[in-house]
Design a protein around this motif. Structure first.
Motif, PDB file in Angstrom:
ATOM      1  N   ARG A  41     -63.764-122.717  -0.220  1.00 31.24           N
ATOM      2  CA  ARG A  41     -65.148-121.685  -0.682  1.00 31.24           C
ATOM      3  C   ARG A  41     -64.369-121.327  -2.646  1.00 31.24           C
ATOM      4  O   ARG A  41     -64.216-120.399  -2.505  1.00 31.24           O
ATOM      5  CB  ARG A  41     -65.736-120.934   0.048  1.00 31.24           C
ATOM      6  N   HIS A  44     -64.523-117.449  -3.469  1.00 29.34           N
ATOM      7  CA  HIS A  44     -64.154-116.609  -2.748  1.00 29.34           C
ATOM      8  C   HIS A  44     -63.497-115.897  -4.002  1.00 29.34           C
ATOM      9  O   HIS A  44     -62.098-116.727  -4.645  1.00 29.34           O
ATOM     10  CB  HIS A  44     -63.074-117.093  -2.110  1.00 29.34           C
ATOM     11  N   ARG A  65     -64.485-112.002   6.061  1.00 28.39           N
ATOM     12  CA  ARG A  65     -64.656-111.704   7.325  1.00 28.39           C
ATOM     13  C   ARG A  65     -64.539-113.358   8.738  1.00 28.39           C
ATOM     14  O   ARG A  65     -63.807-113.786   8.007  1.00 28.39           O
ATOM     15  CB  ARG A  65     -66.181-112.334   7.551  1.00 28.39           C
ATOM     16  N   GLN A  67     -66.194-114.664  10.427  1.00 27.18           N
ATOM     17  CA  GLN A  67     -67.219-116.068  10.414  1.00 27.18           C
ATOM     18  C   GLN A  67     -66.555-116.857   9.173  1.00 27.18           C
ATOM     19  O   GLN A  67     -66.720-117.880   9.159  1.00 27.18           O
ATOM     20  CB  GLN A  67     -68.327-115.567   9.466  1.00 27.18           C
ATOM     21  N   ASP A  68     -65.873-116.070   8.050  1.00 29.09           N
ATOM     22  CA  ASP A  68     -65.547-117.234   6.516  1.00 29.09           C
ATOM     23  C   ASP A  68     -64.199-117.970   7.486  1.00 29.09           C
ATOM     24  O   ASP A  68     -64.235-119.129   6.835  1.00 29.09           O
ATOM     25  CB  ASP A  68     -64.611-116.080   5.464  1.00 29.09           C
ATOM     26  N   GLY A  71     -65.574-120.643   9.773  1.00 27.98           N
ATOM     27  CA  GLY A  71     -65.698-121.560   8.753  1.00 27.98           C
ATOM     28  C   GLY A  71     -64.767-122.797   7.982  1.00 27.98           C
ATOM     29  O   GLY A  71     -65.015-123.469   8.121  1.00 27.98           O
ATOM     30  N   PRO A  90     -74.307-120.639   9.462  1.00 30.14           N
ATOM     31  CA  PRO A  90     -73.594-119.408   8.828  1.00 30.14           C
ATOM     32  C   PRO A  90     -73.690-118.460   8.715  1.00 30.14           C
ATOM     33  O   PRO A  90     -74.587-117.885   8.715  1.00 30.14           O
ATOM     34  CB  PRO A  90     -74.171-119.799   7.086  1.00 30.14           C
ATOM     35  N   GLY A  91     -72.776-117.468   9.162  1.00 33.07           N
ATOM     36  CA  GLY A  91     -72.492-116.490   9.676  1.00 33.07           C
ATOM     37  C   GLY A  91     -72.895-115.661  10.739  1.00 33.07           C
ATOM     38  O   GLY A  91     -73.720-114.558  11.106  1.00 33.07           O
ATOM     39  N   ARG A  92     -73.298-117.232  11.539  1.00 39.21           N
ATOM     40  CA  ARG A  92     -73.655-116.683  13.444  1.00 39.21           C
ATOM     41  C   ARG A  92     -73.011-118.290  13.968  1.00 39.21           C
ATOM     42  O   ARG A  92     -73.137-118.303  15.180  1.00 39.21           O
ATOM     43  CB  ARG A  92     -74.879-117.281  13.529  1.00 39.21           C
ATOM     44  N   ASP A 238     -65.384-106.342   9.935  1.00 42.42           N
ATOM     45  CA  ASP A 238     -66.203-106.779   7.946  1.00 42.42           C
ATOM     46  C   ASP A 238     -64.756-106.992   7.674  1.00 42.42           C
ATOM     47  O   ASP A 238     -63.754-107.045   7.453  1.00 42.42           O
ATOM     48  CB  ASP A 238     -66.627-105.522   7.990  1.00 42.42           C
TER      49      ASP A 238
END
Length: 255
Positions: A41, A44, A65, A67-68, A71, A90-92, A238
């Protein structure tokens, strides 16, 4: 896993329980760095904490996060042609069960075993032994170099870094892992819960659902007796300036 109620600093979420790890796994020797994460990414930024810069390429990536982190593991799997460990958009993202042998975040049980038992060293309360304060060079904790930014620090301790430090800068554990204590705390694979069931488990991967994920290990922002212990359990959803991650994967396709 967990700690006795007689252990000073013990918290209610550190339930003592027997856990068996039988499936061989690999664990990253270091936390993922800013430079490594930006290959996944590019935009970032780990940012700053007050006057403290956290975005140095060789330092652990933070302000990510769960999630990151998941990923990033899937991105590694795609590059290595390994099965994805997490499914969803993404995010899920959520665990793709049963877990195969792709890159993923370490389970909480794997993390705790690596910290407390791997390498055959004497088990201790802290990374350096059983008593405070830590000897010089024990790790990157909340020390006098960051006293201008944090209210609570370890009196008389100076690790030389006001924020995060380069990964691998401090002494490795007996099994060769760096920064399991100090530097960045770390996302684990598991959803967070407080265990009431103490029935022994084999290769646990955590609850099937949840809203927050486990965070393990102390960080550069922590100095308390409770947080510096190996058994300390945190959680969240978070990004934080002191939470990053390292990668793991099973050594075999199937148990």
């Amino acid at each position: 896993m967990g700690a006795s109620r007689r252990d000073p600093g013990q918290r209610a979420n550190e339930t003592l329980r027997d856990t068996n790890l039988v499936r061989p796994f690999y664990l990253g020797a270091t936390e993922v760095t800013n430079a490594q994460f930006r290959k996944f990414r590019p935009q970032h930024q780990s940012g700053r904490f007050g006057a403290v810069a956290l975005d140095v390429p060789s330092h652990p990536v933070v302000n990510v996060r769960w999630q990151d982190a998941a990923g990033y593991c899937n991105w590694l799997n795609e590059a290595a042609q390994l099965p994805a460990s997490y499914a969803g958009g993404p995010g899920r993202l959520a665990a793709a069960l049963p877990l195969r042998h792709g890159y993923r975040l370490p389970t909480e049980a794997e993390w705790e075993w690596a910290a407390r038992r791997a390498g055959g060293g004497k088990e201790s309360r802290f990374a350096w032994g059983d008593a405070l304060p830590p000897p010089p060079g024990s790790g990157n904790f909340a020390d006098r170099s960051v006293a201008g930014e944090l209210a609570d620090t370890i009196r008389g301790y100076d690790d030389g870094y006001a924020g995060t430090a380069p990964v691998g800068r401090f002494k490795a554990s007996p099994a060769g892992f760096f920064d399991l204590a100090g530097n960045a705390a770390e996302w684990a694979h598991d959803f967070y819960d407080i265990r009431t069931n103490t029935v022994p488990e084999t290769d646990p991967t955590g609850p099937a659902t949840g809203k927050q994920h486990v965070v393990r290990g102390s960080s550069w922002m922590q100095s308390s007796i409770s947080a510096l212990r190996w058994t300390y359990r945190d959680y969240g959803a978070d990004p934080r300036p002191d939470v990053g991650f390292r990668c793991a994967r099973y050594a075999t396709e199937k148990p």
